[in-house]
Design an enzyme around this catalytic site. Structure first.
Site, short mmCIF file in Angstrom:
data_model
loop_
_atom_site.label_atom_id
_atom_site.label_comp_id
_atom_site.label_asym_id
_atom_site.label_seq_id
_atom_site.Cartn_x
_atom_site.Cartn_y
_atom_site.Cartn_z
CB CYS A 9 -0.91 -0.04 1.24
SG CYS A 9 -1.84 1.47 1.52
CB CYS A 39 0.09 2.01 4.02
SG CYS A 39 -1.58 1.35 3.76
#
Length: 104
Positions: free
Chosen positions: A29, A32
């Site tokens: 991600c 993230c």
């Protein structure tokens, strides 16, 4: 302080700490990774809150605690109860979430 979850035991951390903010993420991600330094900054500014990093793919029981269906998700727990959760890559949204449990 930031705790990197190493086993699926978020419920224990939430139960034993008054205020907890969690970043749910995954290795793939990108957002993230972008949010991680911002999460760490909030941890350094809010010593009275326990900050926890959770790999949402490795720990399904911990993921269920905040009904995570998108990443990154941030969840705020106070006195063992989920107070709020947001899916965001915006620092201001994260700061607001932390503020909800840091200043009770």
């Amino acid at each position: 302080m930031i705790i990197e979850l190493e086993k699926d035991n978020l419920s224990e951390l939430v139960a034993s700490n008054e205020s907890v903010v969690v970043q749910y993420s995954a290795s793939w991600c990108g957002n993230c990774r972008i949010m991680k330094p911002k999460f760490k900054k909030e941890a350094s500014l809010n010593q009275n809150v326990t900050f926890v990093m959770v790999d949402a793919e490795k720990f399904p029981e911990s993921r269920k605690m905040a009904n995570v269906d998108n990443l990154p998700t941030f969840a705020a727990f106070s006195n063992g109860t989920l107070k709020n959760q947001v899916q965001t890559n915006k620092y201001d949204v994260l700061k607001t979430l932390v503020h909800e449990v840091a200043h009770n």
